[in-house]
Design a protein around this motif. Structure first.
Motif, PDB file in Angstrom:
ATOM      1  N   ASP A  81       0.877  -1.154   0.101  1.00  0.00           N
ATOM      2  CA  ASP A  81       0.060   0.026   0.043  1.00  0.00           C
ATOM      3  C   ASP A  81       1.037   1.252   0.022  1.00  0.00           C
ATOM      4  OD1 ASP A  81       1.080   0.517   2.486  1.00  0.00           O
ATOM      5  OD2 ASP A  81      -1.096  -0.191   3.476  1.00  0.00           O
ATOM      6  N   ILE A  82       0.201   2.461   0.299  1.00  0.00           N
ATOM      7  CA  ILE A  82       0.944   3.841   0.244  1.00  0.00           C
ATOM      8  C   ILE A  82       1.973   3.752   1.155  1.00  0.00           C
ATOM      9  CG2 ILE A  82      -0.652   4.859   1.355  1.00  0.00           C
ATOM     10  CD1 ILE A  82       1.440   6.064  -1.367  1.00  0.00           C
ATOM     11  N   ASN A  83       1.729   3.123   2.377  1.00  0.00           N
ATOM     12  CA  ASN A  83       2.629   3.083   3.406  1.00  0.00           C
ATOM     13  C   ASN A  83       3.821   2.299   3.085  1.00  0.00           C
ATOM     14  OD1 ASN A  83       0.995   4.650   5.073  1.00  0.00           O
ATOM     15  ND2 ASN A  83       0.040   2.874   5.719  1.00  0.00           N
ATOM     16  N   ASP A  84       4.082   1.398   2.299  1.00  0.00           N
ATOM     17  CA  ASP A  84       4.884   0.580   1.834  1.00  0.00           C
ATOM     18  C   ASP A  84       5.690   1.482   0.877  1.00  0.00           C
ATOM     19  OD1 ASP A  84       4.457  -1.719   3.388  1.00  0.00           O
ATOM     20  OD2 ASP A  84       2.835  -2.252   1.871  1.00  0.00           O
ATOM     21  N   GLN A  85       5.043   2.027  -0.072  1.00  0.00           N
ATOM     22  CA  GLN A  85       5.569   3.104  -0.968  1.00  0.00           C
ATOM     23  C   GLN A  85       6.522   4.107  -0.134  1.00  0.00           C
ATOM     24  OE1 GLN A  85       3.334   4.518  -4.111  1.00  0.00           O
ATOM     25  NE2 GLN A  85       1.672   2.535  -4.053  1.00  0.00           N
ATOM     26  N   ALA A  86       6.000   4.747   0.954  1.00  0.00           N
ATOM     27  CA  ALA A  86       6.559   5.882   1.637  1.00  0.00           C
ATOM     28  C   ALA A  86       7.705   5.372   2.374  1.00  0.00           C
ATOM     29  CB  ALA A  86       5.386   6.462   2.662  1.00  0.00           C
ATOM     30  N   GLN A  87       7.558   4.153   2.922  1.00  0.00           N
ATOM     31  CA  GLN A  87       8.835   3.477   3.706  1.00  0.00           C
ATOM     32  C   GLN A  87       9.997   3.458   2.644  1.00  0.00           C
ATOM     33  OE1 GLN A  87       7.925  -0.222   5.513  1.00  0.00           O
ATOM     34  NE2 GLN A  87      10.330  -0.373   6.175  1.00  0.00           N
ATOM     35  N   LEU A  88       9.647   2.778   1.322  1.00  0.00           N
ATOM     36  CA  LEU A  88      10.698   2.617   0.447  1.00  0.00           C
ATOM     37  C   LEU A  88      11.370   3.992  -0.103  1.00  0.00           C
ATOM     38  CD1 LEU A  88      10.158  -0.594  -2.025  1.00  0.00           C
ATOM     39  CD2 LEU A  88      12.157   0.117  -0.518  1.00  0.00           C
ATOM     40  N   TRP A  89      10.319   4.964  -0.195  1.00  0.00           N
ATOM     41  CA  TRP A  89      10.765   6.372  -0.665  1.00  0.00           C
ATOM     42  C   TRP A  89      11.778   6.911   0.239  1.00  0.00           C
ATOM     43  CZ3 TRP A  89      11.093   7.772  -5.442  1.00  0.00           C
ATOM     44  CH2 TRP A  89      10.207   7.549  -6.117  1.00  0.00           C
ATOM     45  N   ASN A  90      11.323   6.789   1.639  1.00  0.00           N
ATOM     46  CA  ASN A  90      12.327   7.387   2.605  1.00  0.00           C
ATOM     47  C   ASN A  90      13.827   6.520   2.688  1.00  0.00           C
ATOM     48  OD1 ASN A  90      10.459   9.231   3.551  1.00  0.00           O
ATOM     49  ND2 ASN A  90       9.643   7.698   4.832  1.00  0.00           N
ATOM     50  N   ILE A  91      13.905   5.309   2.346  1.00  0.00           N
ATOM     51  CA  ILE A  91      14.937   4.351   2.424  1.00  0.00           C
ATOM     52  C   ILE A  91      15.733   5.002   1.186  1.00  0.00           C
ATOM     53  CG2 ILE A  91      16.065   2.348   1.995  1.00  0.00           C
ATOM     54  CD1 ILE A  91      13.463   1.148   3.353  1.00  0.00           C
ATOM     55  N   ILE A  92      15.197   5.211  -0.213  1.00  0.00           N
ATOM     56  CA  ILE A  92      15.756   5.672  -1.281  1.00  0.00           C
ATOM     57  C   ILE A  92      16.365   7.000  -1.368  1.00  0.00           C
ATOM     58  CG2 ILE A  92      15.397   6.148  -3.704  1.00  0.00           C
ATOM     59  CD1 ILE A  92      12.927   3.951  -3.638  1.00  0.00           C
ATOM     60  N   TYR A  93      15.691   8.092  -0.534  1.00  0.00           N
ATOM     61  CA  TYR A  93      16.257   9.284  -0.390  1.00  0.00           C
ATOM     62  C   TYR A  93      16.846   9.415   0.805  1.00  0.00           C
ATOM     63  CZ  TYR A  93      14.429  11.289  -4.610  1.00  0.00           C
ATOM     64  OH  TYR A  93      14.272  11.867  -5.717  1.00  0.00           O
ATOM     65  N   GLY A  94      17.433   8.447   1.426  1.00  0.00           N
ATOM     66  CA  GLY A  94      17.978   8.261   2.870  1.00  0.00           C
ATOM     67  C   GLY A  94      19.301   9.246   2.680  1.00  0.00           C
ATOM     68  N   PHE A  95      20.028   8.999   1.634  1.00  0.00           N
ATOM     69  CA  PHE A  95      21.422   9.712   1.143  1.00  0.00           C
ATOM     70  C   PHE A  95      21.090  11.530   1.189  1.00  0.00           C
ATOM     71  CE2 PHE A  95      19.384   9.783  -2.887  1.00  0.00           C
ATOM     72  CZ  PHE A  95      19.595  11.023  -3.462  1.00  0.00           C
ATOM     73  N   GLY A  96      19.725  11.651   0.727  1.00  0.00           N
ATOM     74  CA  GLY A  96      19.316  13.110   0.760  1.00  0.00           C
ATOM     75  C   GLY A  96      19.516  13.840   2.167  1.00  0.00           C
ATOM     76  N   GLY A  97      18.819  13.077   3.012  1.00  0.00           N
ATOM     77  CA  GLY A  97      18.803  13.750   4.446  1.00  0.00           C
ATOM     78  C   GLY A  97      20.278  13.843   4.816  1.00  0.00           C
ATOM     79  N   SER A  98      21.196  12.665   4.628  1.00  0.00           N
ATOM     80  CA  SER A  98      22.541  12.845   4.893  1.00  0.00           C
ATOM     81  C   SER A  98      23.245  14.039   4.521  1.00  0.00           C
ATOM     82  CB  SER A  98      23.382  11.571   4.778  1.00  0.00           C
ATOM     83  OG  SER A  98      22.675  10.463   5.320  1.00  0.00           O
ATOM     84  N   LEU A  99      22.870  14.396   3.336  1.00  0.00           N
ATOM     85  CA  LEU A  99      23.610  15.493   2.475  1.00  0.00           C
ATOM     86  C   LEU A  99      23.018  16.748   2.810  1.00  0.00           C
ATOM     87  CD1 LEU A  99      24.348  13.497  -1.118  1.00  0.00           C
ATOM     88  CD2 LEU A  99      25.920  13.923   1.019  1.00  0.00           C
ATOM     89  N   VAL A 100      21.870  16.953   3.170  1.00  0.00           N
ATOM     90  CA  VAL A 100      21.310  18.036   3.665  1.00  0.00           C
ATOM     91  C   VAL A 100      21.879  18.498   4.904  1.00  0.00           C
ATOM     92  CG1 VAL A 100      19.324  19.344   4.735  1.00  0.00           C
ATOM     93  CG2 VAL A 100      18.767  18.027   2.441  1.00  0.00           C
ATOM     94  N   LEU A 101      22.319  17.429   5.874  1.00  0.00           N
ATOM     95  CA  LEU A 101      22.709  17.645   7.092  1.00  0.00           C
ATOM     96  C   LEU A 101      24.131  18.344   6.843  1.00  0.00           C
ATOM     97  CD1 LEU A 101      22.210  14.907   9.718  1.00  0.00           C
ATOM     98  CD2 LEU A 101      21.590  17.372   9.845  1.00  0.00           C
ATOM     99  N   ARG A 102      24.861  17.492   5.813  1.00  0.00           N
ATOM    100  CA  ARG A 102      26.385  17.985   5.643  1.00  0.00           C
ATOM    101  C   ARG A 102      26.416  19.477   5.143  1.00  0.00           C
ATOM    102  NH1 ARG A 102      31.088  16.017   3.985  1.00  0.00           N
ATOM    103  NH2 ARG A 102      32.469  17.428   2.906  1.00  0.00           N
ATOM    104  N   CYS A 103      25.373  19.654   4.202  1.00  0.00           N
ATOM    105  CA  CYS A 103      25.255  21.317   3.833  1.00  0.00           C
ATOM    106  C   CYS A 103      25.019  21.954   5.045  1.00  0.00           C
ATOM    107  CB  CYS A 103      24.140  21.365   2.864  1.00  0.00           C
ATOM    108  SG  CYS A 103      23.933  23.175   2.326  1.00  0.00           S
TER     109      CYS A 103
END
Length: 356
Positions: free
Chosen positions: A15-37
């Motif tokens: 369902d949409i929650n499963d999709q959301a979980q995968l999207w958050n994992i996929i974009y996990g690198f983005g959160g790390s690099l926002v923190l770096r910035c």
């Protein structure tokens, strides 16, 4: 009895929650690099130095960046709010948002006692992220790490030949040490109180051993690491610095400290290091103090995911691993230690005392 021809139960569609979980994992690198910035441009430090709160316009005026794009900066701040790093209030009749640090945001302060800024900058540096892209190749390469495949050489050789990255790596390790040291001394003070001498093997820039001396000035303290590391380590009038290779020998002392060392190496290499440490301490009163992860694969502890990711990091970067309770038991027995104690502390790591 069930029929052999019985049809399996229908598989539930994601369902949409499963999709959301995968999207958050996929974009996990983005959160790390926002923190770096955020760390690179000093957002947390600027907010702190502006009496704890700041508007977008004020922040833009204080950045050491010409012609700041306010829309881009706003979107970074918006995401930091979403990550619970910052919070904001609406002021001036809804015209301005005023940003301040949430408690977690203080970990981004460069001068904070438990700052995680050096860890963020180290782990997200582009050179240290390249090997993660060679994880697949690392699966098929016996004895060769993804780091070696991606960067053309083992991590230790890379660091020796790249002073800037080596400094960044050592600053990251020092950041981890500062995060850990206060907790270590509070939870395990008794382990250090009775010692007369201690060698910090692989002690990097000396952050740990100098903190030990400042807290326990009765201990004769020695920093031990490779020559190029010792050459760039901090000086302290009461801490002896010795260069060498822990695979060849270890300076003698009542206790040897191995903090975040053994997880870098294979079991066979760890047994070799531990045997060298065992040779360097007195049989009756000596001990090896190990600070490293003790992995519980089934635990629901909030740090379990981080510990499992650290294990992948070791696999990718160094060829080492994080170890379970059984792994540690086996390793220390193979190295000839008669007994050991494992003590959980309020950190990712645990403390292990091994007795010859």
């Amino acid at each position: 009895m069930g029929s052999l021809d019985a049809k399996p139960a229908e598989t539930q569609e994601p369902d949409i929650n499963d999709q959301a979980q995968l999207w958050n994992i996929i974009y996990g690198f983005g959160g790390s690099l926002v923190l770096r910035c955020a760390v690179e441009i000093g957002i947390a430090d600027i907010i702190k130095n502006n009496n704890g709160s700041i508007t977008l316009a004020q922040l833009a005026s204080k950045l050491s960046i010409p012609n700041v794009n306010s829309d881009h900066l706003y979107r970074i701040l918006r995401f930091l709010v979403h990550m619970n790093i910052l919070e904001h209030e609406i002021c001036n009749g809804g015209v301005d948002k005023v940003y301040s640090l949430k408690p977690i945001g203080t970990l981004l302060l460069r001068d904070a006692e438990r700052s995680m800024a050096p860890i963020i900058l180290g782990l997200t540096h582009k050179d240290f992220m390249v090997p993660w892209h060679f994880m697949k190749e690392g699966l098929a390469s016996e004895g060769t790490t993804a780091f070696e495949i991606g960067m053309g050489m083992p991590i230790w050789k890379f660091l020796e030949g790249h002073p800037d990255q080596s400094q960044l790596f050592n600053e990251e390790m020092a950041g981890e040490t500062r995060l850990l040291t206060k907790t270590l001394f509070e939870d395990c003070r008794d382990i250090f109180q009775g010692l007369d001498s201690l060698v910090d093997v692989g002690g990097g820039n000396g952050t740990t051993i100098m903190a030990i001396y400042e807290t326990f000035p009765h201990i004769k303290c020695t920093l031990y690491d490779l020559p190029h590391v010792i050459a760039n380590s901090r000086d302290h009038p009461n801490v002896q610095k010795v260069s060498g290779d822990m695979f060849k020998c270890v300076p003698t002392a009542q206790a040897i400290l191995l903090k975040l060392i053994l997880h870098d190496w294979t079991d066979e290499e760890c047994v070799h290091i531990l045997k060298k440490c065992k040779e360097a301490i007195p049989k009756e009163t000596g001990k090896v103090i190990i600070v490293d992860v003790v992995l519980d694969e089934e635990s629901t502890h909030e740090l379990t995911k981080t510990r499992l990711l650290l294990d992948i990091d070791m696999m990718v970067s160094t060829g080492g691993r994080e170890r379970t309770l059984d792994d540690w038991d086996n390793l220390l027995k193979r190295a000839g230690f008669r007994s050991h104690n494992i003590r959980p502390i309020r950190a990712i790591q645990s403390l292990i005392e091994a007795f010859p």
